[in-house]
Design a protein around this motif. Structure first.
Motif, mmCIF file in Angstrom:
data_model
loop_
_atom_site.group_PDB
_atom_site.id
_atom_site.type_symbol
_atom_site.label_atom_id
_atom_site.label_comp_id
_atom_site.label_asym_id
_atom_site.label_seq_id
_atom_site.Cartn_x
_atom_site.Cartn_y
_atom_site.Cartn_z
ATOM 1 N N ILE A 1 59.681 39.115 -30.502
ATOM 2 C CA ILE A 1 60.292 39.813 -29.367
ATOM 3 C C ILE A 1 61.766 39.430 -29.256
ATOM 4 N N GLY B 1 64.014 41.075 -31.988
ATOM 5 C CA GLY B 1 64.435 42.441 -31.681
ATOM 6 C C GLY B 1 65.595 42.448 -30.700
ATOM 7 N N SER C 1 61.674 45.371 -29.444
ATOM 8 C CA SER C 1 61.363 44.218 -28.626
ATOM 9 C C SER C 1 60.438 44.605 -27.471
#
Lengths: 120, 496
Positions: free
Chosen positions: B321, B324, B336
């Motif tokens: 996450i 991204g 993300s």
């Protein structure tokens, strides 16, 4: 030089913050860790209280007969009142945890707790 | 109907909050669970209603007490918050429906009303963070949810939960206090707490250095809360020793909400205003994200306890996450946000199956689970589906976000090669640690003794629903990708 001294409150804030953080990191006793955490949080309270001060300002109560009166900013004080409540609850919960740790492990020293867990 | 819609952002927080005292008073067995579950279902319905309104193009705002922003506290729900609300309320609802038997076995009857009250407080706090548009309000809700999670995690029968929670409490409080310092510094320079107003006013600040310091404090503080590597030290133990139902709930949404605040605050307030902040942000977080993916996955490879293995895998997924977001562009942000949703699906489903396995076998160490697939075929089938989604196999939700992430990385020129190598390495490591579990549960001979535990059909049903969701959102991707694209667009608008 004088200008630096004028930021007296902010120096205290920074020192308290570091004292608290140092205690949290280095102490093995859980109660002392919590004390450090409280000092760490109190430092932030000081920062908020300091920044609402207006030179020559008075308590923020509107006075109709004094239209030129300067007032201190009440908002950070209100904010930090909330943060103090949060801090108190965190400390209370932390202490409750320490009580239960003491009941089940018989110690409040971090090293001894991990030693007991490692032995299974 | 329109009138009700306008009230929904406030109701999202108020409904679970007001049910808390009621739940605490419901002593008779089962009533507290029923009330908590019903509340959670209502919250889920509110989240769905708001999402459908937002998909029709109307972001929702609500002025608390009728005071308009920036003077009053405003609530604002857009695509990004709607996605998170779906995750939070969905995870809470599904877990509560299936968790009653597990909670009965792990929490004593007398403490159950308090346990469900803490659960609803956690739900209140997490939803509150997501709906509010006020920086200080975020802090308050963050602490409500954190304090409630400490209580939930320490509620289980395992005494090792206590030192783990203590560690979580100390680190979580330091993170929240850092965030508070950052907000204080920004307030000092701009005189506002409303996020949108902050964005407009940071421009006018002459001396940018306090804002820069604030950006540092806020990023690090929230990274602590979100367990971004290497600030993840609290996470594995807290997840391992928590009651199984709590792990399923918190693993699905607690860290994601901190990531939400991190991404939103940074992209809304700091990225458009601080000179060179985009590169600083990327240089700080990208290496950490890469390390998280590689190191945490490698650690997961050697864990013998299923819950701890999955907890380390969570640290790695948080890395994806962050990776991204650290690309600081449209494609990266979309990846993300989609991954926040898809990872919540996969990890929620996995921890739900762990809950079912723990009820059947008593313990979730890999030795104990040898040959488990023959004794719990449906649960293990659900586990395999969710695990495939975790790896990112085509046809599952996890594939979609990895695909977006690889596409985003391809735009990065020479950087694409190391980034894609990292994603590939992380996925291969995930294959390896998932294979260890499958080998153990499907192919290892079971020891002679028949496990005594019993899994009610409701639990198996919930587990199968969670696994099916992973496949469903792997094929019908419109909902998460539309919301994520809209969220990324909104976050991007502020960028210069």
């Amino acid at each position: 030089m004088l200008e630096l001294l004028g930021y007296y409150n902010y120096w205290v804030f920074a020192v308290l913050l570091m004292v608290g953080l140092y205690a949290v990191i280095t102490r093995g006793n859980l109660i002392k860790k919590l004390l450090g955490l409280s000092i760490f949080q109190s430092a932030v309270f000081l920062m908020y209280i300091t920044m609402d001060k207006v030179a020559g300002g008075t308590a923020p109560i509107l006075q109709p007969d004094l239209p030129d009166q300067i007032y201190s900013n009440p908002l950070p004080q209100v904010l930090i009142l909330t943060a103090i409540v949060v801090g108190v609850s965190t400390t209370a919960l932390g202490l409750a945890l320490v009580v239960r740790i003491r009941e089940t492990y018989g110690t409040v020293e971090e090293a001894e707790i991990y030693e007991q867990d490692a032995r299974g | 109907m329109d009138n009700l819609l306008a009230q929904l952002p406030a109701l999202q927080v108020v409904v679970p909050f007001l049910t808390v005292p009621l739940v605490m008073l419901l002593k008779p067995r089962g009533f507290a669970w029923l009330a908590a579950t019903a509340t959670s279902v209502v919250c889920f319905a509110i989240a769905i209603a708001m999402t459908s309104a937002i998909l029709q193009g109307a972001p929702l705002t609500y002025a608390m007490g009728g005071w308009p922003a920036p003077f009053g506290i405003a609530l604002a729900v857009d695509a990004f918050s709607a996605l998170l609300l779906l995750v939070i309320t969905g995870a809470s609802t599904l877990t509560l429906i299936g968790a009653r038997a597990s909670i009965d076995s792990q929490i004593t009857d007398a403490r159950q009303p308090l346990f469900y009250a803490a659960w609803l407080l956690a739900l209140t706090g997490l939803s509150g963070i997501v709906v509010t548009a006020d920086a200080f309000n975020i802090f308050v809700f963050m602490e409500i949810s954190s304090l409630a999670s400490y209580v939930l995690i320490s509620g289980g029968p395992d005494r090792r939960a206590l030192p783990s929670v203590f560690k979580y409490l100390v680190m979580g409080t330091i993170g929240a206090t850092f965030y508070l310092i950052g907000v204080g510094l920004v307030y000092m320079m701009t005189g506002t707490l409303n996020l949108a107003d902050m964005e407009a006013r940071v421009h006018e600040v002459g001396d940018q250095s306090p804002i820069l310091v604030a950006a540092g404090f806020i990023t690090v503080g929230l990274a602590l809360k979100a367990a971004v590597f290497p600030l993840h030290a609290w996470l594995p133990n807290a997840y391992t020793f928590a009651p199984h139902a709590v792990t399923a709930f918190l693993a699905a949404c607690a860290t994601k909400v901190a990531l939400y605040v991190l991404i939103r605050f940074d992209f809304l307030v700091f990225q458009p205003n601080l000179v060179g902040h985009d590169t600083q942000f990327a240089y700080f977080l990208m290496p950490l994200a890469v390390l998280a993916i590689v190191v945490a996955s490698a650690v997961a490879l050697f864990e013998r306890n299923l819950k701890r293995l999955l907890a380390y895998s969570s640290v790695a997924q948080i890395g994806y996450i962050m990776l991204g977001a650290s690309l600081v562009n449209d494609a990266g942000l979309t990846a993300s946000v989609v991954h926040i949703f898809n990872h919540a699906l996969a990890k929620g489903a996995l921890f739900l199956t762990v809950m079912a396995l723990a009820m059947r076998f008593g313990d979730v160490s890999l030795d104990q689970l040898a040959g488990a697939a023959r004794r719990a075929p449906w649960t293990m089938a659900a586990f395999v589906v969710a695990a495939l989604s975790l790896i990112g196999v085509p046809g599952t939700a996890g594939f979609i976000s990895k695909w977006y992430l690889v596409m985003a990385a391809l735009d990065e020129g020479w950087l694409a090669i190391p980034l894609i190598a990292t994603i590939a390495a992380g996925s291969l490591l995930a294959v390896a640690y998932v294979w260890r579990i499958i080998e153990c549960t499907y192919f290892a001979p079971a020891d002679g003794t028949e496990p005594t535990g019993h899994v009610p059909p409701l639990v198996t049903g919930v587990v199968l629903i969670a696994a099916t969701a992973n496949v469903y959102f792997g094929i019908f991707t419109a909902l998460p990708t539309t919301l994520a694209a809209e969220a990324a667009l909104a976050l991007q608008e502020a960028l210069p």
